[in-house]
Design a protein around this motif. Structure first.
Motif, PDB file in Angstrom:
ATOM      1  N   ALA A  71       0.834  -1.207   0.000  1.00 26.70           N
ATOM      2  CA  ALA A  71       0.000   0.000   0.000  1.00 26.70           C
ATOM      3  C   ALA A  71       0.868   1.256   0.000  1.00 26.70           C
ATOM      4  O   ALA A  71       0.575   2.229  -0.703  1.00 26.70           O
ATOM      5  CB  ALA A  71      -0.925  -0.008   1.210  1.00 26.70           C
ATOM      6  N   VAL A  72       1.946   1.244   0.778  1.00 26.88           N
ATOM      7  CA  VAL A  72       2.875   2.379   0.798  1.00 26.88           C
ATOM      8  C   VAL A  72       3.512   2.559  -0.573  1.00 26.88           C
ATOM      9  O   VAL A  72       3.633   3.676  -1.085  1.00 26.88           O
ATOM     10  CB  VAL A  72       3.944   2.175   1.888  1.00 26.88           C
ATOM     11  N   PHE A  73       3.908   1.455  -1.177  1.00 23.93           N
ATOM     12  CA  PHE A  73       4.525   1.507  -2.510  1.00 23.93           C
ATOM     13  C   PHE A  73       3.557   2.085  -3.533  1.00 23.93           C
ATOM     14  O   PHE A  73       3.926   2.956  -4.346  1.00 23.93           O
ATOM     15  CB  PHE A  73       4.956   0.100  -2.905  1.00 23.93           C
ATOM     16  N   ASN A  74       2.314   1.636  -3.492  1.00 23.98           N
ATOM     17  CA  ASN A  74       1.304   2.162  -4.422  1.00 23.98           C
ATOM     18  C   ASN A  74       1.059   3.654  -4.203  1.00 23.98           C
ATOM     19  O   ASN A  74       0.835   4.403  -5.162  1.00 23.98           O
ATOM     20  CB  ASN A  74      -0.007   1.395  -4.263  1.00 23.98           C
ATOM     21  N   THR A  75       1.099   4.084  -2.949  1.00 25.39           N
ATOM     22  CA  THR A  75       0.891   5.501  -2.654  1.00 25.39           C
ATOM     23  C   THR A  75       2.003   6.348  -3.232  1.00 25.39           C
ATOM     24  O   THR A  75       1.749   7.385  -3.867  1.00 25.39           O
ATOM     25  CB  THR A  75       0.804   5.730  -1.136  1.00 25.39           C
ATOM     26  N   VAL A  76       3.224   5.923  -3.023  1.00 26.30           N
ATOM     27  CA  VAL A  76       4.371   6.680  -3.542  1.00 26.30           C
ATOM     28  C   VAL A  76       4.321   6.737  -5.065  1.00 26.30           C
ATOM     29  O   VAL A  76       4.563   7.785  -5.676  1.00 26.30           O
ATOM     30  CB  VAL A  76       5.688   6.072  -3.054  1.00 26.30           C
ATOM     31  N   ARG A  77       3.998   5.618  -5.691  1.00 22.41           N
ATOM     32  CA  ARG A  77       3.893   5.621  -7.158  1.00 22.41           C
ATOM     33  C   ARG A  77       2.754   6.516  -7.625  1.00 22.41           C
ATOM     34  O   ARG A  77       2.897   7.230  -8.635  1.00 22.41           O
ATOM     35  CB  ARG A  77       3.695   4.188  -7.667  1.00 22.41           C
ATOM     36  N   ALA A  78       1.636   6.506  -6.907  1.00 22.15           N
ATOM     37  CA  ALA A  78       0.519   7.377  -7.279  1.00 22.15           C
ATOM     38  C   ALA A  78       0.912   8.846  -7.191  1.00 22.15           C
ATOM     39  O   ALA A  78       0.573   9.648  -8.065  1.00 22.15           O
ATOM     40  CB  ALA A  78      -0.677   7.095  -6.370  1.00 22.15           C
ATOM     41  N   LEU A  79       1.650   9.209  -6.156  1.00 22.87           N
ATOM     42  CA  LEU A  79       2.100  10.589  -6.008  1.00 22.87           C
ATOM     43  C   LEU A  79       3.054  10.986  -7.125  1.00 22.87           C
ATOM     44  O   LEU A  79       2.970  12.092  -7.671  1.00 22.87           O
ATOM     45  CB  LEU A  79       2.779  10.762  -4.644  1.00 22.87           C
ATOM     46  N   ALA A  80       3.960  10.084  -7.485  1.00 26.22           N
ATOM     47  CA  ALA A  80       4.907  10.375  -8.567  1.00 26.22           C
ATOM     48  C   ALA A  80       4.184  10.499  -9.911  1.00 26.22           C
ATOM     49  O   ALA A  80       4.513  11.370 -10.726  1.00 26.22           O
ATOM     50  CB  ALA A  80       5.979   9.279  -8.632  1.00 26.22           C
ATOM     51  N   ILE A  81       3.194   9.638 -10.143  1.00 27.27           N
ATOM     52  CA  ILE A  81       2.430   9.707 -11.388  1.00 27.27           C
ATOM     53  C   ILE A  81       1.629  11.007 -11.438  1.00 27.27           C
ATOM     54  O   ILE A  81       1.543  11.659 -12.495  1.00 27.27           O
ATOM     55  CB  ILE A  81       1.491   8.495 -11.520  1.00 27.27           C
ATOM     56  N   ALA A  82       1.040  11.400 -10.312  1.00 31.75           N
ATOM     57  CA  ALA A  82       0.280  12.663 -10.279  1.00 31.75           C
ATOM     58  C   ALA A  82       1.172  13.825 -10.665  1.00 31.75           C
ATOM     59  O   ALA A  82       0.756  14.721 -11.414  1.00 31.75           O
ATOM     60  CB  ALA A  82      -0.307  12.878  -8.882  1.00 31.75           C
ATOM     61  N   ARG A  83       2.404  13.829 -10.193  1.00 40.10           N
ATOM     62  CA  ARG A  83       3.328  14.911 -10.540  1.00 40.10           C
ATOM     63  C   ARG A  83       3.647  14.883 -12.035  1.00 40.10           C
ATOM     64  O   ARG A  83       3.833  15.935 -12.654  1.00 40.10           O
ATOM     65  CB  ARG A  83       4.612  14.804  -9.715  1.00 40.10           C
ATOM     66  N   GLU A  84       3.689  13.707 -12.626  1.00 41.12           N
ATOM     67  CA  GLU A  84       3.880  13.601 -14.079  1.00 41.12           C
ATOM     68  C   GLU A  84       2.663  14.166 -14.813  1.00 41.12           C
ATOM     69  O   GLU A  84       2.810  14.817 -15.856  1.00 41.12           O
ATOM     70  CB  GLU A  84       4.111  12.150 -14.477  1.00 41.12           C
ATOM     71  N   TYR A  85       1.462  13.889 -14.298  1.00 39.66           N
ATOM     72  CA  TYR A  85       0.255  14.423 -14.922  1.00 39.66           C
ATOM     73  C   TYR A  85       0.300  15.944 -14.993  1.00 39.66           C
ATOM     74  O   TYR A  85      -0.113  16.550 -15.994  1.00 39.66           O
ATOM     75  CB  TYR A  85      -0.985  13.996 -14.130  1.00 39.66           C
ATOM     76  N   PHE A  86       0.785  16.582 -13.932  1.00 38.10           N
ATOM     77  CA  PHE A  86       0.860  18.048 -13.920  1.00 38.10           C
ATOM     78  C   PHE A  86       1.739  18.562 -15.053  1.00 38.10           C
ATOM     79  O   PHE A  86       1.432  19.565 -15.688  1.00 38.10           O
ATOM     80  CB  PHE A  86       1.409  18.544 -12.585  1.00 38.10           C
ATOM     81  N   VAL A  87       2.833  17.855 -15.308  1.00 43.78           N
ATOM     82  CA  VAL A  87       3.747  18.252 -16.382  1.00 43.78           C
ATOM     83  C   VAL A  87       3.104  18.005 -17.738  1.00 43.78           C
ATOM     84  O   VAL A  87       3.123  18.866 -18.626  1.00 43.78           O
ATOM     85  CB  VAL A  87       5.081  17.493 -16.266  1.00 43.78           C
ATOM     86  N   ASP A  88       2.518  16.811 -17.896  1.00 41.49           N
ATOM     87  CA  ASP A  88       1.916  16.448 -19.187  1.00 41.49           C
ATOM     88  C   ASP A  88       0.786  17.394 -19.577  1.00 41.49           C
ATOM     89  O   ASP A  88       0.610  17.708 -20.764  1.00 41.49           O
ATOM     90  CB  ASP A  88       1.395  15.010 -19.135  1.00 41.49           C
ATOM     91  N   HIS A  89       0.006  17.832 -18.616  1.00 44.20           N
ATOM     92  CA  HIS A  89      -1.148  18.692 -18.895  1.00 44.20           C
ATOM     93  C   HIS A  89      -0.827  20.173 -18.713  1.00 44.20           C
ATOM     94  O   HIS A  89      -1.730  21.008 -18.775  1.00 44.20           O
ATOM     95  CB  HIS A  89      -2.317  18.303 -17.997  1.00 44.20           C
TER      96      HIS A  89
END
Length: 212
Positions: A154-172
Protein backbone atom coordinates in the motif's frame (compact mmCIF):
# COMPACT_ATOMS: atom_id res chain seq x y z
CA UNK A 1 23.92 -2.37 6.29
CA UNK A 2 23.26 -1.52 2.68
CA UNK A 3 22.36 2.13 3.04
CA UNK A 4 24.88 4.18 1.08
CA UNK A 5 25.40 7.92 1.00
CA UNK A 6 27.47 10.31 -1.03
CA UNK A 7 27.55 13.95 -1.98
CA UNK A 8 25.18 14.90 -4.76
CA UNK A 9 26.68 16.00 -8.07
CA UNK A 10 25.26 17.03 -11.42
CA UNK A 11 25.14 14.57 -14.32
CA UNK A 12 24.08 15.03 -17.93
CA UNK A 13 20.67 13.46 -17.21
CA UNK A 14 19.80 15.94 -14.47
CA UNK A 15 18.67 19.59 -14.59
CA UNK A 16 21.43 22.02 -15.47
CA UNK A 17 21.08 24.14 -12.32
CA UNK A 18 23.42 23.46 -9.43
CA UNK A 19 22.46 20.56 -7.20
CA UNK A 20 23.77 20.14 -3.69
CA UNK A 21 23.04 17.81 -0.81
CA UNK A 22 23.36 14.08 -0.44
CA UNK A 23 22.08 10.83 -1.88
CA UNK A 24 21.00 7.83 0.20
CA UNK A 25 20.47 4.40 -1.33
CA UNK A 26 18.06 2.16 0.59
CA UNK A 27 17.59 -1.61 0.21
CA UNK A 28 14.77 -3.80 1.42
CA UNK A 29 16.80 -5.40 4.21
CA UNK A 30 18.00 -2.06 5.62
CA UNK A 31 16.46 -0.65 8.77
CA UNK A 32 14.37 2.51 8.63
CA UNK A 33 16.04 3.78 11.80
CA UNK A 34 19.50 3.62 10.26
CA UNK A 35 18.39 5.27 7.03
CA UNK A 36 16.56 7.98 8.97
CA UNK A 37 19.76 8.95 10.74
CA UNK A 38 21.39 9.53 7.36
CA UNK A 39 18.58 11.94 6.53
CA UNK A 40 18.60 13.71 9.89
CA UNK A 41 22.38 14.17 9.74
CA UNK A 42 21.84 16.57 6.84
CA UNK A 43 20.39 19.04 9.34
CA UNK A 44 23.59 19.22 11.40
CA UNK A 45 25.27 22.64 11.22
CA UNK A 46 28.61 21.04 10.32
CA UNK A 47 27.18 18.50 7.84
CA UNK A 48 29.45 18.14 4.81
CA UNK A 49 26.41 17.41 2.65
CA UNK A 50 23.18 18.93 3.94
CA UNK A 51 19.75 19.26 2.41
CA UNK A 52 18.32 18.45 -0.02
CA UNK A 53 18.55 14.69 0.45
CA UNK A 54 17.65 12.33 -2.37
CA UNK A 55 16.51 8.98 -0.93
CA UNK A 56 16.59 6.28 -3.61
CA UNK A 57 14.95 2.88 -3.43
CA UNK A 58 13.87 0.10 -5.78
CA UNK A 59 10.72 -2.03 -5.49
CA UNK A 60 8.15 -2.23 -2.71
CA UNK A 61 10.30 -3.50 0.16
CA UNK A 62 13.00 -0.88 -0.20
CA UNK A 63 10.53 1.93 -0.94
CA UNK A 64 8.60 1.02 2.21
CA UNK A 65 11.81 1.28 4.26
CA UNK A 66 12.66 4.60 2.59
CA UNK A 67 9.24 6.09 3.37
CA UNK A 68 9.46 4.95 6.99
CA UNK A 69 12.94 6.47 7.22
CA UNK A 70 11.63 9.80 5.98
CA UNK A 71 8.73 9.62 8.46
CA UNK A 72 11.12 8.96 11.36
CA UNK A 73 13.41 11.80 10.30
CA UNK A 74 10.39 14.07 9.86
CA UNK A 75 9.26 13.43 13.44
CA UNK A 76 12.76 13.88 14.85
CA UNK A 77 13.41 17.17 13.04
CA UNK A 78 9.92 18.49 13.82
CA UNK A 79 10.85 18.30 17.51
CA UNK A 80 13.78 20.60 16.67
CA UNK A 81 11.48 23.00 14.80
CA UNK A 82 13.11 22.02 11.49
CA UNK A 83 10.26 20.46 9.44
CA UNK A 84 11.00 18.55 6.27
CA UNK A 85 8.87 17.35 3.36
CA UNK A 86 9.49 15.18 0.31
CA UNK A 87 8.63 15.02 -3.39
CA UNK A 88 8.38 11.51 -4.92
CA UNK A 89 9.49 10.89 -8.50
CA UNK A 90 10.49 7.97 -10.69
CA UNK A 91 14.01 7.16 -11.78
CA UNK A 92 14.61 4.64 -14.57
CA UNK A 93 11.23 2.91 -14.34
CA UNK A 94 8.05 2.65 -12.25
CA UNK A 95 9.76 0.43 -9.66
CA UNK A 96 12.63 2.82 -8.94
CA UNK A 97 11.70 5.73 -6.69
CA UNK A 98 13.46 8.87 -5.59
CA UNK A 99 12.20 10.77 -2.55
CA UNK A 100 13.58 14.28 -2.72
CA UNK A 101 13.67 15.51 0.88
CA UNK A 102 13.91 19.23 1.57
CA UNK A 103 13.38 21.66 4.42
CA UNK A 104 9.85 23.03 4.42
CA UNK A 105 11.13 26.59 4.65
CA UNK A 106 12.57 26.25 1.14
CA UNK A 107 9.11 25.56 -0.27
CA UNK A 108 7.13 28.19 1.61
CA UNK A 109 7.53 30.75 -1.24
CA UNK A 110 5.68 28.43 -3.66
CA UNK A 111 3.10 27.08 -1.18
CA UNK A 112 -0.51 27.37 -2.32
CA UNK A 113 -3.31 27.85 0.19
CA UNK A 114 -5.91 25.07 -0.23
CA UNK A 115 -9.65 25.66 -0.28
CA UNK A 116 -10.53 22.19 1.05
CA UNK A 117 -9.15 18.77 1.94
CA UNK A 118 -9.58 15.36 0.34
CA UNK A 119 -9.14 12.14 2.40
CA UNK A 120 -8.87 8.53 1.25
CA UNK A 121 -7.08 5.23 1.76
CA UNK A 122 -4.74 3.50 -0.68
CA UNK A 123 -4.40 -0.25 -0.37
CA UNK A 124 -2.22 -3.06 -1.67
CA UNK A 125 -4.60 -3.61 -4.61
CA UNK A 126 -5.17 0.03 -5.47
CA UNK A 127 -4.27 0.92 -9.05
CA UNK A 128 -1.67 3.74 -8.74
CA UNK A 129 -2.86 5.51 -11.89
CA UNK A 130 -6.42 5.74 -10.60
CA UNK A 131 -5.20 7.08 -7.26
CA UNK A 132 -2.92 9.49 -9.12
CA UNK A 133 -5.88 10.84 -11.03
CA UNK A 134 -7.74 11.54 -7.79
CA UNK A 135 -4.68 13.28 -6.31
CA UNK A 136 -4.15 15.36 -9.45
CA UNK A 137 -7.81 16.37 -9.72
CA UNK A 138 -7.86 17.42 -6.08
CA UNK A 139 -4.73 19.54 -6.63
CA UNK A 140 -6.29 21.23 -9.65
CA UNK A 141 -9.28 22.08 -7.45
CA UNK A 142 -6.85 23.52 -4.87
CA UNK A 143 -7.51 20.74 -2.38
CA UNK A 144 -4.93 19.17 -0.11
CA UNK A 145 -5.04 15.37 0.06
CA UNK A 146 -4.58 13.15 3.11
CA UNK A 147 -3.76 9.53 2.31
CA UNK A 148 -3.38 6.60 4.69
CA UNK A 149 -1.61 3.39 3.70
CA UNK A 150 -1.18 0.19 5.69
CA UNK A 151 1.48 -2.31 4.68
CA UNK A 152 4.40 -2.42 2.29
CA UNK A 153 2.47 -2.72 -0.96
CA UNK A 154 0.00 0.00 0.00
CA UNK A 155 2.87 2.38 0.80
CA UNK A 156 4.53 1.51 -2.51
CA UNK A 157 1.30 2.16 -4.42
CA UNK A 158 0.89 5.50 -2.65
CA UNK A 159 4.37 6.68 -3.54
CA UNK A 160 3.89 5.62 -7.16
CA UNK A 161 0.52 7.38 -7.28
CA UNK A 162 2.10 10.59 -6.01
CA UNK A 163 4.91 10.37 -8.57
CA UNK A 164 2.43 9.71 -11.39
CA UNK A 165 0.28 12.66 -10.28
CA UNK A 166 3.33 14.91 -10.54
CA UNK A 167 3.88 13.60 -14.08
CA UNK A 168 0.26 14.42 -14.92
CA UNK A 169 0.86 18.05 -13.92
CA UNK A 170 3.75 18.25 -16.38
CA UNK A 171 1.92 16.45 -19.19
CA UNK A 172 -1.15 18.69 -18.89
CA UNK A 173 0.90 21.85 -18.28
CA UNK A 174 -0.86 22.43 -14.98
CA UNK A 175 0.59 25.31 -13.03
CA UNK A 176 0.66 23.27 -9.83
CA UNK A 177 2.79 20.70 -8.01
CA UNK A 178 2.68 18.77 -4.73
CA UNK A 179 4.93 18.04 -1.81
CA UNK A 180 4.36 15.56 0.99
CA UNK A 181 4.79 15.17 4.75
CA UNK A 182 4.99 11.56 5.94
CA UNK A 183 4.22 10.39 9.45
CA UNK A 184 3.01 7.37 11.40
CA UNK A 185 -0.54 7.24 12.76
CA UNK A 186 -2.54 4.64 14.67
CA UNK A 187 -5.83 3.58 13.11
CA UNK A 188 -8.53 1.07 14.01
CA UNK A 189 -9.90 -0.92 11.11
CA UNK A 190 -13.49 -2.08 10.95
CA UNK A 191 -13.95 -5.39 12.74
CA UNK A 192 -10.68 -5.16 14.68
CA UNK A 193 -10.29 -4.30 18.34
CA UNK A 194 -6.60 -3.45 18.24
CA UNK A 195 -5.11 -0.44 16.50
CA UNK A 196 -2.61 -0.81 13.70
CA UNK A 197 0.06 1.54 12.41
CA UNK A 198 -0.45 3.33 9.10
CA UNK A 199 1.67 5.76 7.13
CA UNK A 200 -0.06 9.09 6.65
CA UNK A 201 0.81 11.13 3.58
CA UNK A 202 -0.25 14.78 3.88
CA UNK A 203 -0.15 16.20 0.35
CA UNK A 204 0.29 19.96 0.05
CA UNK A 205 0.04 22.23 -2.97
CA UNK A 206 2.67 24.33 -4.73
CA UNK A 207 1.73 27.05 -7.19
CA UNK A 208 4.42 26.02 -9.66
CA UNK A 209 6.53 23.03 -10.60
CA UNK A 210 9.12 22.22 -7.95
CA UNK A 211 12.47 21.91 -9.71
CA UNK A 212 15.29 19.94 -8.13
Amino acid sequence: LGVGMEGYHHTDTEPSHELVGRRIFVKGDDTAQYASRKISMAALPDAKHGFPVRVMAKRSGAVNVAVKAVAIATAELAEKDDPIVCMPSFRENRNEISLYVERLEKLRPVALEPVAENDFMIGARTEPRIAAGAIANAAREKKNTIIQAIGRDAVFNTVRALAIAREYFVDHKDNVDIYVRTEFVHVRLDGREQETTAVKFSVFLAKEKIVF
